[in-house]
Structure formats: C-alpha cells, structure tokens
Design an enzyme around this catalytic site. Structure first.
Site, PDB file in Angstrom:
ATOM      1  N   TYR A 141       0.409  -1.502  -0.028  1.00 31.14           N
ATOM      2  CA  TYR A 141       0.142   0.466   0.115  1.00 31.14           C
ATOM      3  C   TYR A 141       0.670   1.345   0.069  1.00 31.14           C
ATOM      4  CZ  TYR A 141      -5.496  -1.881   1.000  1.00 31.14           C
ATOM      5  OH  TYR A 141      -5.617  -2.249   0.424  1.00 31.14           O
ATOM      6  N   LYS A 187       2.816 -15.193   2.020  1.00 34.67           N
ATOM      7  CA  LYS A 187       3.189 -15.994   0.689  1.00 34.67           C
ATOM      8  C   LYS A 187       3.863 -16.269   0.259  1.00 34.67           C
ATOM      9  CE  LYS A 187       1.356 -17.872  -3.276  1.00 34.67           C
ATOM     10  NZ  LYS A 187       0.423 -18.430  -3.495  1.00 34.67           N
ATOM     11  N   ASP A 219      -2.946 -17.950  -0.019  1.00 33.75           N
ATOM     12  CA  ASP A 219      -4.696 -18.858  -0.616  1.00 33.75           C
ATOM     13  C   ASP A 219      -4.959 -20.114  -0.102  1.00 33.75           C
ATOM     14  OD1 ASP A 219      -1.896 -19.925  -0.938  1.00 33.75           O
ATOM     15  OD2 ASP A 219      -2.100 -20.320  -3.061  1.00 33.75           O
ATOM     16  N   ASP A 243      -6.314  -6.555   4.468  1.00 34.28           N
ATOM     17  CA  ASP A 243      -7.090  -5.972   3.288  1.00 34.28           C
ATOM     18  C   ASP A 243      -8.535  -7.177   3.125  1.00 34.28           C
ATOM     19  OD1 ASP A 243      -9.187  -4.415   2.419  1.00 34.28           O
ATOM     20  OD2 ASP A 243      -8.122  -4.869   0.786  1.00 34.28           O
ATOM     21  N   ASP A 247     -12.072  -9.115   4.438  1.00 38.52           N
ATOM     22  CA  ASP A 247     -13.561  -8.997   3.939  1.00 38.52           C
ATOM     23  C   ASP A 247     -13.946 -10.315   3.853  1.00 38.52           C
ATOM     24  OD1 ASP A 247     -13.381  -5.910   3.430  1.00 38.52           O
ATOM     25  OD2 ASP A 247     -14.465  -6.739   1.517  1.00 38.52           O
TER      26      ASP A 247
HETATM   27  C1  IPM Z   1     -10.565  -1.430   4.153  1.00 36.05           C
HETATM   28  C2  IPM Z   1     -10.837  -0.294   2.904  1.00 36.05           C
HETATM   29  C3  IPM Z   1      -9.652   0.227   2.550  1.00 36.05           C
HETATM   30  C4  IPM Z   1      -8.179  -0.446   2.691  1.00 36.05           C
HETATM   31  C5  IPM Z   1      -9.635   1.343   1.209  1.00 36.05           C
HETATM   32  C6  IPM Z   1     -10.945   2.061   1.120  1.00 36.05           C
HETATM   33  C7  IPM Z   1      -9.102   2.433   1.187  1.00 36.05           C
HETATM   34  O1  IPM Z   1     -10.900  -1.542   1.981  1.00 36.05           O
HETATM   35  O2  IPM Z   1     -10.369  -0.237   4.867  1.00 36.05           O
HETATM   36  O3  IPM Z   1     -10.252  -2.377   4.265  1.00 36.05           O
HETATM   37  O4  IPM Z   1      -7.970  -0.816   1.485  1.00 36.05           O
HETATM   38  O5  IPM Z   1      -8.053  -0.664   2.908  1.00 36.05           O
HETATM   39 MN    MN Z   2     -11.002  -3.254   2.857  1.00 37.30          MN
END
Ligand code: IPM
Ligand code: MN
Length: 365
Positions: A141, A187, A219, A243, A247
């Site tokens: 990032y 990884k 993975d 990240d 999710d």
């Molecule tokens: C998160 C989001 C952010 C990230 C974006 C919006 C920059 O997806 O907080 O997970 O990738 O960190």
């Molecule tokens: Mn995110």
C-alpha cells in the site's frame, strides 16, 4: 474524565452510522460517568468537494488533538475518476499513515442470533471467534516506487524488520490472553518480502512461549476461513492480505455491516466499521449501524480501558438481534425489519435494561 473524540462521518452512509454510534457513545458514557467532547470534520469525497482535498491539514490536526477518532466511510461513484492522490481512499491512507496506526484489529465473531444468517452452515460457524491483526501502514500500500505509464503499472511490497516486529508483538500479546494461537498469513512460497515477514515473526514468537505460532499461505488461509473458521484465534498478516482476508472473515459473520475495527498506533487510535460507504442506500435511513456501534465498543475498550462499557454495548447488540430485529441487509424471512434509527434506539433501550439489571445484581458485567 473527559475524552475528546474527532468524528469523521465521511461519505455515503458514513454520516448515518456515525450519528447512530454517537448516540450510543453518549448514552454509555453518561452511564459510566465519563464525558465526551466531539468535534466533527470532513473526510473523503465530501471534503474534496468543499476544499479540493480529501483530507485537510486542519482535519488532520483535529485528530492529533483528540483521544480517539471515529470514522464512518469514504468513497462513492462520484469521485472514482479522480487522480489517485485526490480520491477519498487516499484520505484514509493518509490518516492511517499520519497517525501511525500500524495495527488494524478486525474481530470476526459470530453473534449468537446470527449463526443462521451466514452463507456458511451453522455447524461450521458456531463458536467461531477469531481476530485479524492487519498491518496497516506498510507493505504494498505504501512501498516505493509506485506508479503507472502507458506501458506498465508497478507497486512495491516492502516490510522493514521494525514494522513486522511491532505488529507481531501486538498479535502475540493478544493471543496470550485468548486461545494462544497466532496464524501468520503470508505468501512466502513466492514472495521474498513474505519470507522475510515469516523470519521476523518466528523470531518474535521466541519471546512468547505460551503462544503457538502457525504459518499459512494466504490462498490456503482464504480457503480455511470458509472451510473451518473455528481453527483460528489470532490471524497476523500484512496490509494487502489483511484487506482481503478481513472481507472474507466479514462474510462469515453474516454481513460486512456487522464488523467493527480498531486501528492502533503508539499514540493515536481510529475506530471505523469495515464496510464501505454504500452510496446506493445513502441518506435513506436503511444502513446497518451495528459495525459503527460495535466500533464504539472497541473504542471504550482499547482507548479508555472501559471493558465493562464495551461488553454492555456488545451484549445489547446481541440481545437486539436475538429479539429478531434486523436492518434490511441482514434480514431473513420472518425478521422484524427496522431502519437505522430504530435499531439504534432498540440497542440503547437494551443497554438501559441490561444496565439496570446489572445494577440490581442480576447480571455481572
Ligand atoms: C479497508 C478498505 C480500504 C483499504 C480502502 C478504502 C483504502 O478497503 O479499510 O479495508 O484497502 O484498506
Ligand atoms: Mn478492505
């Protein structure tokens, strides 16, 4: 005791969920005799529209001057074609970096009322309780060089020893008073940067003899989280893997609308729901405020050491869900669908009643 909190509602549903979270924050603060002073600033697309910048120095300074920051969400279709450094997301990255928030904590716990709402089978889900420690201010990032031209695009994944060590310590300490297992996700079979990460994590593990360290390729980890989420306690990983993994972890809880997060550094702290700005439902009083409210619980716990206040909020969320109340995003047949404001006031009512029961000695919080 007075705490100063900067509110950064942001874009889309951000203002609605932050306003809900603020109501809960004020209510609980009063119960525990602490006073909260809030200041609100713009971040993201709304800040760009007003000031030509997604995060002004003045807004950043307000964060430096406060005890904690509560953020809603940033982004929306409207700002998607802006150059990278002016995008709403850039504000979030700048905020994380400027405040030195290197540890991002995203719990993946399943509310008991919720085991049937996930896309996973309830027997796979029941008892799942793990937490993702995502490195937040380094990795691909932020690595240099970065850019793109007509022929190619490039980013750099880089971690220094210090960056890996400090988040690894956070993860091991937490695992020490949880189930005692750290799973470091990388990884290393392909990336040198990941091999380095693994070496440093191994070294840190040496100081925590009561914690077991496991390594897992990212993975495989993605697969294992949906196959058998109960195997995890603390997942330790870098910025981009965290990240994605968080999710996936978010969905096992039924909806991203449920997941809070804390981003901690050595001086500052930021709390925000994991979900995005959901521009399609913004301004309709439909958004699920639970992730934001739960982020306030994390604030009470991590920034103010008020564990009982945090538990009170979490128990009340659980109770409200058990009573069958749901916002539209998490509703199933037979549920009582309520709007943002209604679910917030129901949670507050439950806070009141659980608090009173506790005062009568029925519950020990
Ligand atoms: C998160 C989001 C952010 C990230 C974006 C919006 C920059 O997806 O907080 O997970 O990738 O960190
Ligand atoms: Mn995110």
């Amino acid at each position: 005791m007075t705490y100063r909190i900067t509110l950064l509602p942001g874009d889309g549903i951000g203002p609605e969920v932050v306003s809900a979270a603020l109501k809960v924050m004020n209510f609980v603060a009063e119960k525990f005799n602490v006073s909260i002073q809030t200041q609100e600033r713009l971040i993201g697309g709304c800040s760009y529209d007003k000031f030509g910048s997604p995060l002004t120095d003045e807004a950043l300074q307000t964060c430096y001057d406060s005890d904690a920051v509560l953020l809603g969400a940033v982004g929306g279709y409207k700002w998607e074609n802006l150059p990278h450094n002016l995008k709403p997301e850039a504000a979030l990255l700048k905020l994380r970096k400027s405040l030195g928030l290197y540890t991002n904590i995203r719990p993946a716990k399943v509310y008991s009322a919720f085991v049937d709402s996930s896309s996973l089978k309830s027997e796979i889900l029941a008892g799942t309780d793990f937490v993702v420690f995502r490195e937040l201010t380094g990795g691909i990032y932020f690595g240099e060089p970065r850019g793109f031209d007509e022929e190619k695009g490039w980013n750099t994944m880089v971690y220094t020893k210090e960056e890996v060590e400090r988040i690894a310590h956070m993860a091991f300490k937490t695992a020490g008073h949880r189930k005692g297992v750290v799973t470091s996700v990388d990884k290393a079979n392909v990336l040198e940067c990941s091999q380095f990460w693994r070496n440093v994590v191994e070294e840190v593990a040496g100081s925590y003899s009561s914690v077991t360290l496991k390594h897992m390729y990212v993975d495989n980890a993605a697969m294992q989280i949906v196959r058998d989420p109960k195997q995890f306690d603390v997942i330790l990983t870098g910025n981009i893997f965290g990240d994605i993994i968080s999710d996936i972890a978010g969905m096992i809880t039924g909806s991203l609308g449920m997941l809070p997060s804390a981003s901690l550094g050595s001086k500052y702290a930021l709390y925000e729901p994991v979900h995005g700005s959901a521009p399609d439902i913004a301004g309709q009083n439909k958004a699920n405020p639970i992730a934001a409210i739960s982020s306030v619980a994390m604030m009470f716990e991590h920034s103010f050491g008020m564990t009982k206040a945090a538990e009170l909020i979490e128990t009340s969320i659980d109770k409200t869900l058990s009573q069958g109340y749901r916002t539209a995003d998490i509703a199933r047949k037979g549920d009582n669908i309520v709007d943002t404001e209604k679910i917030t006031s129901l949670i507050i009512q439950n806070i009141e009643s659980i608090y009173n029961e506790q005062a009568l000695g029925v519950f020990t919080l």
